[in-house]
Design an enzyme around this catalytic site. Structure first.
Site, mmCIF file in Angstrom:
data_model
loop_
_atom_site.group_PDB
_atom_site.id
_atom_site.type_symbol
_atom_site.label_atom_id
_atom_site.label_comp_id
_atom_site.label_asym_id
_atom_site.label_seq_id
_atom_site.Cartn_x
_atom_site.Cartn_y
_atom_site.Cartn_z
ATOM 1 N N ASP A 1 4.563 1.828 -10.422
ATOM 2 C CA ASP A 1 5.688 2.784 -8.661
ATOM 3 C C ASP A 1 5.268 1.212 -8.320
ATOM 4 O O ASP A 1 5.773 0.671 -7.923
ATOM 5 C CB ASP A 1 5.207 4.376 -8.292
ATOM 6 C CG ASP A 1 3.889 3.540 -7.910
ATOM 7 O OD1 ASP A 1 2.694 3.502 -8.174
ATOM 8 O OD2 ASP A 1 3.426 4.841 -6.766
ATOM 9 N N ARG A 2 3.779 0.502 -7.737
ATOM 10 C CA ARG A 2 3.519 -0.469 -7.707
ATOM 11 C C ARG A 2 4.399 -1.840 -7.868
ATOM 12 O O ARG A 2 4.541 -2.248 -7.520
ATOM 13 C CB ARG A 2 1.898 -0.599 -7.442
ATOM 14 C CG ARG A 2 1.288 0.515 -6.202
ATOM 15 C CD ARG A 2 -0.041 -0.026 -6.838
ATOM 16 N NE ARG A 2 -0.837 -0.753 -6.802
ATOM 17 C CZ ARG A 2 -1.805 -1.477 -7.007
ATOM 18 N NH1 ARG A 2 -2.859 -0.686 -7.247
ATOM 19 N NH2 ARG A 2 -2.714 -2.324 -6.457
ATOM 20 N N TYR B 1 -2.805 -9.123 -11.580
ATOM 21 C CA TYR B 1 -3.065 -8.096 -11.524
ATOM 22 C C TYR B 1 -4.005 -7.743 -12.971
ATOM 23 O O TYR B 1 -3.780 -8.318 -14.475
ATOM 24 C CB TYR B 1 -2.254 -6.345 -11.785
ATOM 25 C CG TYR B 1 -3.520 -5.531 -11.037
ATOM 26 C CD1 TYR B 1 -3.750 -5.642 -9.773
ATOM 27 C CD2 TYR B 1 -3.404 -4.323 -11.589
ATOM 28 C CE1 TYR B 1 -4.215 -4.194 -9.174
ATOM 29 C CE2 TYR B 1 -4.242 -2.843 -11.486
ATOM 30 C CZ TYR B 1 -4.376 -3.194 -10.257
ATOM 31 O OH TYR B 1 -5.365 -2.471 -8.856
ATOM 32 N N GLY C 1 -0.544 1.484 -10.866
ATOM 33 C CA GLY C 1 -0.002 2.171 -11.332
ATOM 34 C C GLY C 1 1.683 1.676 -10.968
ATOM 35 O O GLY C 1 2.202 0.725 -10.880
ATOM 36 N N GLY D 1 6.496 11.270 -9.337
ATOM 37 C CA GLY D 1 4.608 10.833 -8.330
ATOM 38 C C GLY D 1 4.434 12.088 -8.093
ATOM 39 O O GLY D 1 4.443 12.161 -9.333
#
Length: 242
Positions: free
Chosen positions: A95-96, A86, A93, A8
């Site tokens: 992580d998303r 998307y 990202g 992160g």
């Protein structure tokens, strides 16, 4: 066993999964993964995956190259068990993406909003059919406190710890309540808006600041600190079967 690495903006998280179950989590620098040799000696690791929201350092790349097993570097080209709507997947990202994959895996057949309260606060929606619709990004808690101090002449830097009234009666409490209550109302607003079209909406809350809000929000909240790690493990398992 699987090695899961989530890098992160602030820290790196490394997790060990065995047959879908989280065994252990380690935290460290997001510039060097010095614990990798120890993990390889402690656990019979067979495969791995890494997702990063920052550019991987040369140090980390060299450390990954020395691993005795294959590791996937998650990108928009990696197959995932959801439909990604998307419009610019190359800028999303990872992580998303991992978080909504986890939410869809943990609560299949449900409309889910994932709120990740970390360096930034992200709001991501995946529907009951497993279609990821995208989401929004706003400043995280520390960013908000810091911005009020940096971009004004007289507002002090305030800690998140302390009294959080509904209405601040000092500059300190006004800032703290403004930031924390503001985030609370922001989250509630997203939930309320989505519930108009998705009345059975479920909400997952994750990230470093998730437990500041899990009891403040009135909707049914599934607070899961390791949601992104679980999503990465799900993606790894999915690719292993392809």
């Amino acid at each position: 066993m699987n090695l899961i690495i989530d890098i992160g903006n602030s820290v790196a998280k490394l997790a060990i999964f065995d047959k879908g179950e989280l065994v252990e989590v380690f935290r460290g620098s997001n510039h060097s993964l010095d614990c990798l040799p120890m993990l390889c000696s402690r656990y019979p690791l067979k495969r791995g995956i890494i997702a990063s929201v920052i550019t991987l350092s040369n140090t980390i790349r060299h450390q990954l190259e020395r691993l005795p097993f294959n590791i996937i570097e998650l990108s928009h080209e990696t197959p995932v068990p959801v439909t990604n709507l998307y419009k610019t997947p190359q800028t999303l990202g990872m992580d998303r993406l991992a978080a909504v994959v986890a939410a869809n895996w943990l609560k299949p057949g449900h409309d889910v909003l994932v709120i990740d309260a970390g360096t930034c606060v992200t709001y991501d929606f995946i529907d009951a059919d497993g279609a990821y619709h995208g989401g929004n990004i706003s400043p995280g808690m520390r960013m908000r406190f810091k911005a009020l101090n940096i971009f004004t002449d007289k507002l002090p830097k305030v800690s998140a710890k302390g009294e959080v009234p509904m209405y601040g009666q000092s500059t300190e409490t006004a800032i703290r309540a403004g930031v924390i209550r503001g985030m609370e109302f922001e989250m509630s607003g997203y939930i309320t808006h989505l519930q108009k079209n998705y009345p059975e909406l479920l909400v997952f809350l994750t990230g470093g600041d998730e437990f500041s809000f899990d009891t403040k929000l009135k909707s049914i909240i599934f607070a899961d600190r390791f949601l992104v790690l679980k999503g990465l493990n799900r993606i790894l398992s999915y690719n292993d079967k392809l």
